[in-house]
Design a protein around this motif. Structure first.
Motif, PDB file in Angstrom:
ATOM      1  N   HIS A  28      -6.994   6.523  -1.212  1.00  0.00           N
ATOM      2  CA  HIS A  28      -7.876   6.385  -0.059  1.00  0.00           C
ATOM      3  C   HIS A  28      -7.635   5.066   0.674  1.00  0.00           C
ATOM      4  N   LEU A  29      -7.356   3.996  -0.092  1.00  0.00           N
ATOM      5  CA  LEU A  29      -7.236   2.659   0.471  1.00  0.00           C
ATOM      6  C   LEU A  29      -6.227   1.866  -0.338  1.00  0.00           C
ATOM      7  N   THR A  30      -5.420   1.100   0.347  1.00  0.00           N
ATOM      8  CA  THR A  30      -4.548   0.131  -0.299  1.00  0.00           C
ATOM      9  C   THR A  30      -4.587  -1.122   0.565  1.00  0.00           C
ATOM     10  N   SER A  31      -4.025  -2.215   0.083  1.00  0.00           N
ATOM     11  CA  SER A  31      -4.158  -3.442   0.854  1.00  0.00           C
ATOM     12  C   SER A  31      -2.889  -4.269   0.838  1.00  0.00           C
ATOM     13  N   VAL A  32      -2.791  -5.141   1.831  1.00  0.00           N
ATOM     14  CA  VAL A  32      -1.807  -6.212   1.842  1.00  0.00           C
ATOM     15  C   VAL A  32      -2.595  -7.491   2.075  1.00  0.00           C
ATOM     16  N   PHE A  33      -2.200  -8.549   1.373  1.00  0.00           N
ATOM     17  CA  PHE A  33      -2.831  -9.844   1.557  1.00  0.00           C
ATOM     18  C   PHE A  33      -2.208 -10.515   2.771  1.00  0.00           C
ATOM     19  N   VAL A  34      -3.049 -10.987   3.687  1.00  0.00           N
ATOM     20  CA  VAL A  34      -2.553 -11.608   4.912  1.00  0.00           C
ATOM     21  C   VAL A  34      -3.114 -13.015   5.053  1.00  0.00           C
ATOM     22  N   ASP A  35      -2.322 -13.889   5.677  1.00  0.00           N
ATOM     23  CA  ASP A  35      -2.751 -15.280   5.833  1.00  0.00           C
ATOM     24  C   ASP A  35      -3.652 -15.498   7.046  1.00  0.00           C
ATOM     25  N   ASP A  36      -3.758 -14.506   7.928  1.00  0.00           N
ATOM     26  CA  ASP A  36      -4.583 -14.627   9.131  1.00  0.00           C
ATOM     27  C   ASP A  36      -4.916 -13.206   9.597  1.00  0.00           C
ATOM     28  N   GLN A  37      -6.191 -12.826   9.496  1.00  0.00           N
ATOM     29  CA  GLN A  37      -6.553 -11.448   9.829  1.00  0.00           C
ATOM     30  C   GLN A  37      -6.340 -11.113  11.301  1.00  0.00           C
ATOM     31  N   LEU A  96      -5.796   9.774  11.408  1.00  0.00           N
ATOM     32  CA  LEU A  96      -6.922   8.849  11.531  1.00  0.00           C
ATOM     33  C   LEU A  96      -7.873   8.888  10.342  1.00  0.00           C
ATOM     34  N   ASP A  97      -7.880   9.975   9.595  1.00  0.00           N
ATOM     35  CA  ASP A  97      -8.721  10.066   8.400  1.00  0.00           C
ATOM     36  C   ASP A  97      -7.910   9.870   7.127  1.00  0.00           C
ATOM     37  N   GLY A  98      -6.679   9.403   7.268  1.00  0.00           N
ATOM     38  CA  GLY A  98      -5.789   9.226   6.125  1.00  0.00           C
ATOM     39  C   GLY A  98      -6.003   7.900   5.414  1.00  0.00           C
ATOM     40  N   THR A  99      -5.030   7.542   4.616  1.00  0.00           N
ATOM     41  CA  THR A  99      -5.067   6.328   3.823  1.00  0.00           C
ATOM     42  C   THR A  99      -5.225   5.106   4.722  1.00  0.00           C
ATOM     43  N   GLU A 100      -6.185   4.252   4.366  1.00  0.00           N
ATOM     44  CA  GLU A 100      -6.422   3.030   5.121  1.00  0.00           C
ATOM     45  C   GLU A 100      -5.671   1.877   4.481  1.00  0.00           C
ATOM     46  N   LEU A 101      -5.198   0.962   5.312  1.00  0.00           N
ATOM     47  CA  LEU A 101      -4.553  -0.260   4.862  1.00  0.00           C
ATOM     48  C   LEU A 101      -5.507  -1.409   5.150  1.00  0.00           C
ATOM     49  N   LEU A 102      -5.983  -2.057   4.097  1.00  0.00           N
ATOM     50  CA  LEU A 102      -6.875  -3.199   4.224  1.00  0.00           C
ATOM     51  C   LEU A 102      -6.051  -4.457   4.463  1.00  0.00           C
ATOM     52  N   LEU A 103      -6.339  -5.155   5.543  1.00  0.00           N
ATOM     53  CA  LEU A 103      -5.695  -6.433   5.845  1.00  0.00           C
ATOM     54  C   LEU A 103      -6.557  -7.502   5.177  1.00  0.00           C
ATOM     55  N   GLU A 104      -6.253  -7.745   3.918  1.00  0.00           N
ATOM     56  CA  GLU A 104      -7.111  -8.544   3.044  1.00  0.00           C
ATOM     57  C   GLU A 104      -6.746 -10.023   3.085  1.00  0.00           C
ATOM     58  N   PRO A 105      -7.727 -10.902   3.290  1.00  0.00           N
ATOM     59  CA  PRO A 105      -7.445 -12.339   3.309  1.00  0.00           C
ATOM     60  C   PRO A 105      -6.820 -12.796   1.988  1.00  0.00           C
ATOM     61  N   ASP A 106      -5.862 -13.735   2.104  1.00  0.00           N
ATOM     62  CA  ASP A 106      -5.139 -14.184   0.916  1.00  0.00           C
ATOM     63  C   ASP A 106      -5.685 -15.493   0.330  1.00  0.00           C
ATOM     64  N   GLY A 107      -6.988 -15.702   0.466  1.00  0.00           N
ATOM     65  CA  GLY A 107      -7.594 -16.958   0.042  1.00  0.00           C
ATOM     66  C   GLY A 107      -7.694 -17.197  -1.451  1.00  0.00           C
ATOM     67  N   ILE A 153      11.072  -8.579  -2.500  1.00  0.00           N
ATOM     68  CA  ILE A 153      10.310  -7.389  -2.888  1.00  0.00           C
ATOM     69  C   ILE A 153       9.238  -7.085  -1.839  1.00  0.00           C
ATOM     70  N   PRO A 154       9.274  -5.904  -1.229  1.00  0.00           N
ATOM     71  CA  PRO A 154       8.248  -5.535  -0.251  1.00  0.00           C
ATOM     72  C   PRO A 154       6.875  -5.372  -0.894  1.00  0.00           C
ATOM     73  N   ALA A 155       5.846  -5.786  -0.160  1.00  0.00           N
ATOM     74  CA  ALA A 155       4.466  -5.625  -0.609  1.00  0.00           C
ATOM     75  C   ALA A 155       3.970  -4.205  -0.391  1.00  0.00           C
ATOM     76  N   ALA A 156       4.607  -3.489   0.551  1.00  0.00           N
ATOM     77  CA  ALA A 156       4.201  -2.117   0.871  1.00  0.00           C
ATOM     78  C   ALA A 156       5.387  -1.390   1.489  1.00  0.00           C
ATOM     79  N   SER A 157       5.293  -0.066   1.507  1.00  0.00           N
ATOM     80  CA  SER A 157       6.334   0.760   2.104  1.00  0.00           C
ATOM     81  C   SER A 157       5.678   1.791   3.014  1.00  0.00           C
ATOM     82  N   PHE A 158       6.186   1.899   4.229  1.00  0.00           N
ATOM     83  CA  PHE A 158       5.652   2.839   5.203  1.00  0.00           C
ATOM     84  C   PHE A 158       6.708   3.874   5.555  1.00  0.00           C
ATOM     85  N   ALA A 159       6.299   5.127   5.601  1.00  0.00           N
ATOM     86  CA  ALA A 159       7.203   6.223   5.940  1.00  0.00           C
ATOM     87  C   ALA A 159       7.405   6.288   7.446  1.00  0.00           C
ATOM     88  N   VAL A 160       8.645   6.493   7.863  1.00  0.00           N
ATOM     89  CA  VAL A 160       8.991   6.690   9.269  1.00  0.00           C
ATOM     90  C   VAL A 160       9.918   7.892   9.360  1.00  0.00           C
TER      91      VAL A 160
END
Length: 128
Positions: free
Chosen positions: A4-13, A48-59, A75-82
């Motif tokens: 349902h949800l996965t995340s990547v840690f980001v330095d600036d939302q 639009l109702d699919g898996t959400e990617l959380l842009l999670e603060p890396d604090g 090493i990639p933090a995530a993989s997106f299909a194209v």
């Protein structure tokens, strides 16, 4: 069961939201203030109702060394299909995206790896 949800840690939302929407093409799904940060998710415009990617603060103190180690090792933090890695590589490169791996065919899979400007490597992939 499904993801349902996965995340990547980001330095600036804010920067991450701009990159993931304006450059990669995702759309904002959820934005809920949580103190100085937000619960901020994006989704594919194709689902639009699919898996959400959380842009999670890396604090958290453990996150920055983790992210740095992944990037250092490529090493990639995530993989997106194209649908077409080469076409997406060209589109993104024209937008100024920096790639650490150009399109590479590995049997039935083609991949490329980009820098998301927020401290992560992200893979784009297509399986034949």
């Amino acid at each position: 069961m499904k993801i349902h949800l996965t995340s990547v840690f980001v330095d600036d939302q804010d920067k991450a939201l701009r990159f993931y929407t304006d450059v990669l093409g995702f759309v904002k799904k959820t934005e809920i203030p949580l103190g100085k940060d937000r619960w901020l998710t994006v989704v594919s415009p194709e689902d639009l109702d699919g898996t959400e990617l959380l842009l999670e603060p890396d604090g958290h103190p453990a996150v920055k060394p983790y992210k740095e180690a992944l990037v250092e090792d490529g090493i990639p933090a995530a993989s997106f299909a194209v649908e077409d890695v080469a076409a997406e590589f060209n589109r993104l490169r024209e937008l100024g995206v920096r790639f650490t791996q150009e399109p590479l065919e590995m049997g039935p899979v083609t991949t490329a790896v980009l820098d998301d400007t927020c401290g992560n490597l992200i893979q784009i992939a297509h399986r034949k």
